[in-house]
Scaffold this motif. Sequence first.
Motif, PDB file in Angstrom:
ATOM      1  N   GLU A  49       0.835  -1.200   0.000  1.00 42.10           N
ATOM      2  CA  GLU A  49       0.000   0.000   0.000  1.00 42.10           C
ATOM      3  C   GLU A  49       0.870   1.249   0.000  1.00 42.10           C
ATOM      4  O   GLU A  49       1.943   1.289   0.605  1.00 42.10           O
ATOM      5  CB  GLU A  49      -0.905   0.009   1.240  1.00 42.10           C
ATOM      6  CG  GLU A  49      -1.959  -1.083   1.259  1.00 42.10           C
ATOM      7  CD  GLU A  49      -2.977  -0.914   0.144  1.00 42.10           C
ATOM      8  OE1 GLU A  49      -3.369   0.238  -0.138  1.00 42.10           O
ATOM      9  OE2 GLU A  49      -3.367  -1.941  -0.451  1.00 42.10           O
ATOM     10  N   LEU A  50       0.391   2.266  -0.705  1.00 43.16           N
ATOM     11  CA  LEU A  50       1.059   3.566  -0.683  1.00 43.16           C
ATOM     12  C   LEU A  50       0.892   4.182   0.699  1.00 43.16           C
ATOM     13  O   LEU A  50      -0.201   4.199   1.264  1.00 43.16           O
ATOM     14  CB  LEU A  50       0.441   4.490  -1.737  1.00 43.16           C
ATOM     15  CG  LEU A  50       0.991   5.914  -1.800  1.00 43.16           C
ATOM     16  CD1 LEU A  50       2.429   5.916  -2.323  1.00 43.16           C
ATOM     17  CD2 LEU A  50       0.109   6.794  -2.687  1.00 43.16           C
ATOM     18  N   LYS A  51       1.992   4.696   1.236  1.00 42.55           N
ATOM     19  CA  LYS A  51       1.960   5.365   2.538  1.00 42.55           C
ATOM     20  C   LYS A  51       2.072   6.881   2.389  1.00 42.55           C
ATOM     21  O   LYS A  51       1.364   7.643   3.048  1.00 42.55           O
ATOM     22  CB  LYS A  51       3.093   4.857   3.419  1.00 42.55           C
ATOM     23  CG  LYS A  51       3.102   5.430   4.835  1.00 42.55           C
ATOM     24  CD  LYS A  51       4.184   4.748   5.666  1.00 42.55           C
ATOM     25  CE  LYS A  51       4.154   5.185   7.115  1.00 42.55           C
ATOM     26  NZ  LYS A  51       5.155   4.451   7.932  1.00 42.55           N
ATOM     27  N   GLY A  52       2.972   7.309   1.531  1.00 40.94           N
ATOM     28  CA  GLY A  52       3.164   8.731   1.295  1.00 40.94           C
ATOM     29  C   GLY A  52       3.947   8.941   0.026  1.00 40.94           C
ATOM     30  O   GLY A  52       4.542   8.021  -0.524  1.00 40.94           O
ATOM     31  N   CYS A  53       3.948  10.189  -0.451  1.00 39.42           N
ATOM     32  CA  CYS A  53       4.635  10.506  -1.698  1.00 39.42           C
ATOM     33  C   CYS A  53       5.212  11.915  -1.595  1.00 39.42           C
ATOM     34  O   CYS A  53       4.552  12.838  -1.109  1.00 39.42           O
ATOM     35  CB  CYS A  53       3.654  10.420  -2.866  1.00 39.42           C
ATOM     36  SG  CYS A  53       4.383  10.846  -4.467  1.00 39.42           S
ATOM     37  N   ILE A  54       6.453  12.057  -2.037  1.00 35.76           N
ATOM     38  CA  ILE A  54       7.059  13.379  -2.200  1.00 35.76           C
ATOM     39  C   ILE A  54       6.920  13.710  -3.680  1.00 35.76           C
ATOM     40  O   ILE A  54       7.593  13.106  -4.514  1.00 35.76           O
ATOM     41  CB  ILE A  54       8.525  13.372  -1.756  1.00 35.76           C
ATOM     42  CG1 ILE A  54       8.641  12.944  -0.293  1.00 35.76           C
ATOM     43  CG2 ILE A  54       9.147  14.749  -1.951  1.00 35.76           C
ATOM     44  CD1 ILE A  54      10.066  12.769   0.197  1.00 35.76           C
ATOM     45  N   PRO A  55       6.051  14.647  -4.043  1.00 43.08           N
ATOM     46  CA  PRO A  55       5.675  14.796  -5.463  1.00 43.08           C
ATOM     47  C   PRO A  55       6.580  15.655  -6.322  1.00 43.08           C
ATOM     48  O   PRO A  55       6.443  15.647  -7.534  1.00 43.08           O
ATOM     49  CB  PRO A  55       4.281  15.426  -5.376  1.00 43.08           C
ATOM     50  CG  PRO A  55       4.318  16.223  -4.121  1.00 43.08           C
ATOM     51  CD  PRO A  55       5.199  15.458  -3.173  1.00 43.08           C
ATOM     52  N   GLY A  56       7.523  16.403  -5.711  1.00 45.37           N
ATOM     53  CA  GLY A  56       8.285  17.341  -6.523  1.00 45.37           C
ATOM     54  C   GLY A  56       9.752  17.430  -6.185  1.00 45.37           C
ATOM     55  O   GLY A  56      10.353  18.496  -6.309  1.00 45.37           O
ATOM     56  N   GLY A  57      10.349  16.342  -5.736  1.00 47.20           N
ATOM     57  CA  GLY A  57      11.740  16.393  -5.302  1.00 47.20           C
ATOM     58  C   GLY A  57      11.819  16.555  -3.804  1.00 47.20           C
ATOM     59  O   GLY A  57      10.849  16.939  -3.132  1.00 47.20           O
ATOM     60  N   SER A  58      12.991  16.287  -3.245  1.00 43.39           N
ATOM     61  CA  SER A  58      13.130  16.173  -1.789  1.00 43.39           C
ATOM     62  C   SER A  58      12.790  17.449  -1.032  1.00 43.39           C
ATOM     63  O   SER A  58      12.506  17.402   0.159  1.00 43.39           O
ATOM     64  CB  SER A  58      14.562  15.756  -1.444  1.00 43.39           C
ATOM     65  OG  SER A  58      15.488  16.752  -1.859  1.00 43.39           O
ATOM     66  N   SER A  59      12.817  18.593  -1.693  1.00 43.07           N
ATOM     67  CA  SER A  59      12.512  19.842  -1.000  1.00 43.07           C
ATOM     68  C   SER A  59      11.025  20.113  -0.880  1.00 43.07           C
ATOM     69  O   SER A  59      10.621  21.057  -0.196  1.00 43.07           O
ATOM     70  CB  SER A  59      13.180  21.018  -1.726  1.00 43.07           C
ATOM     71  OG  SER A  59      12.682  21.133  -3.044  1.00 43.07           O
ATOM     72  N   SER A  60      10.188  19.329  -1.539  1.00 43.53           N
ATOM     73  CA  SER A  60       8.741  19.560  -1.474  1.00 43.53           C
ATOM     74  C   SER A  60       8.134  18.758  -0.329  1.00 43.53           C
ATOM     75  O   SER A  60       8.579  17.648  -0.029  1.00 43.53           O
ATOM     76  CB  SER A  60       8.066  19.198  -2.795  1.00 43.53           C
ATOM     77  OG  SER A  60       8.269  17.848  -3.120  1.00 43.53           O
ATOM     78  N   PRO A  61       7.118  19.303   0.328  1.00 43.90           N
ATOM     79  CA  PRO A  61       6.496  18.600   1.449  1.00 43.90           C
ATOM     80  C   PRO A  61       5.911  17.253   1.052  1.00 43.90           C
ATOM     81  O   PRO A  61       5.367  17.091  -0.044  1.00 43.90           O
ATOM     82  CB  PRO A  61       5.391  19.571   1.898  1.00 43.90           C
ATOM     83  CG  PRO A  61       5.879  20.918   1.472  1.00 43.90           C
ATOM     84  CD  PRO A  61       6.589  20.669   0.156  1.00 43.90           C
ATOM     85  N   VAL A  62       6.016  16.284   1.962  1.00 40.85           N
ATOM     86  CA  VAL A  62       5.460  14.964   1.729  1.00 40.85           C
ATOM     87  C   VAL A  62       3.936  15.033   1.794  1.00 40.85           C
ATOM     88  O   VAL A  62       3.369  15.840   2.540  1.00 40.85           O
ATOM     89  CB  VAL A  62       6.023  13.956   2.751  1.00 40.85           C
ATOM     90  CG1 VAL A  62       5.544  14.283   4.164  1.00 40.85           C
ATOM     91  CG2 VAL A  62       5.641  12.523   2.383  1.00 40.85           C
ATOM     92  N   VAL A  63       3.272  14.191   1.008  1.00 37.85           N
ATOM     93  CA  VAL A  63       1.811  14.139   0.968  1.00 37.85           C
ATOM     94  C   VAL A  63       1.383  12.719   1.325  1.00 37.85           C
ATOM     95  O   VAL A  63       1.862  11.762   0.708  1.00 37.85           O
ATOM     96  CB  VAL A  63       1.273  14.517  -0.427  1.00 37.85           C
ATOM     97  CG1 VAL A  63      -0.252  14.432  -0.445  1.00 37.85           C
ATOM     98  CG2 VAL A  63       1.736  15.919  -0.819  1.00 37.85           C
ATOM     99  N   PRO A  64       0.491  12.535   2.304  1.00 33.82           N
ATOM    100  CA  PRO A  64       0.043  11.183   2.651  1.00 33.82           C
ATOM    101  C   PRO A  64      -0.802  10.573   1.547  1.00 33.82           C
ATOM    102  O   PRO A  64      -1.384  11.286   0.714  1.00 33.82           O
ATOM    103  CB  PRO A  64      -0.771  11.395   3.926  1.00 33.82           C
ATOM    104  CG  PRO A  64      -1.216  12.811   3.876  1.00 33.82           C
ATOM    105  CD  PRO A  64      -0.128  13.559   3.168  1.00 33.82           C
ATOM    106  N   ALA A  65      -0.892   9.253   1.553  1.00 37.61           N
ATOM    107  CA  ALA A  65      -1.583   8.534   0.479  1.00 37.61           C
ATOM    108  C   ALA A  65      -3.029   8.980   0.327  1.00 37.61           C
ATOM    109  O   ALA A  65      -3.543   9.087  -0.790  1.00 37.61           O
ATOM    110  CB  ALA A  65      -1.520   7.037   0.749  1.00 37.61           C
TER     111      ALA A  65
END
Length: 442
Positions: free
Chosen positions: A282-298
Amino acid sequence: MAILGALNPMLTVGLNGDKAWRLDDYVKRDGYSALKKILAGKMPQDQVINEVKKSVLRGRGGAGFPTGLKWSFMPRAFSGDKYLVCNSDEGEPGTFKDRDILLFNPHSVIEGMIIAAYAMGAARGYNYIHGEVWEVYTRFEEALDEALAAGLLGKNILGSGFDFELFAHHGYGAYICGEETALLESIEGKKGQPRFKPPFPASFGLYGKPTTINNTETFAAIPLIMNLGGEAYLESGKANNGGTKLFSVSGHVNRPGNYEIPLGTPFPILLEMAGGMRGGRELKGCIPGGSSSPVVPASIMMDCTMDYDSISKAGSMLGSGAVIVMDETTCMVKALERLSFFYYEESCGQCTPCREGTNWLYRIVHRIENGQGRADDLDLLGSVTTNIMGRTICALGDAASMPVQSFVKHFRDEFAYHIEHKKCLVPPDIQRAGSGFFKATV
């Protein structure tokens, strides 16, 4: 090998042989047809810029600033030297699209830069290439030689009377040189440290002259825009998010790689293109724009579309388009520890809040991960990030702070568990099943 979509024939590269990047192959894909049309018809500079404005092409390097608007900032009446710079210093963890464009389709960048130089009246340009990918540098040099031999660079390009010289410049791996003014300092032979702004590069840039800086992927999109027309390019994406974009997908997916999709494509479709979650997890979280962008939960990410506006509404940034996928085996404290260490190492040290603050962020997260967390550490992390953000010359301080804030916000229970129980909420055997995400991919 990267996987590129077939939506933009100027970005799409054949995976059918090592020679697909050559000039002859690029010409077969309509390469340099946009440049020839512009020069043969002596298209007015304003018309070129207006087509880019109509396309709503936004900078593909991270900031997402409208490209046509940036081009219009270059002073027309200035009689001295003006410069054009391509930012290929791709150092953001998780990002690997620009190096593939330069490896497999370098002439798209060269053509885009020539068109941009024509539109802004620049006679000299530089492509600043990340220092840890030497193969990319040598490939681009070979492409430059091909273009020069074909009369596409140098004096009197294609008999038009337009002159433009283009050079490759080899960086040396400093992440901070991805910041545009630090990049300019580096080209000038100085230590790569950001400048105070204003003045902005359009008025005081390289060697103190007017300069425009765009990302590799941004320049690569220009030939298609000029061939299709700005409005047609915009329609291939969505309102305020024109065209297609390359996304570097890494992490817990079956087929990591670069995927070209129209902006506005739902995230689940991109995830499916990348083969879905590895091991059926299962997806837990995703960083959508490179390491400097805030993480987004699934729970939020699965409802997002891949464009600047949707990702912004989700509380993050599209950034460079580096999509880092994390499944339920990921320890979010360990992930943040690794990211914090990167920014601590890469701070240039010029600004006290960043120099000292990134050190504190790493030390606090490190002790939480290693069973030495304190009851007030989460509040302390919030205080440190608040005292860094907006108090530095460049955005590296913000880039170090935003991941910390978002990881603690969305996965606070894991951090609290580490502090209270002196161990990880995700059992070690489960983490091993996920193959050590950040050890493998950052």
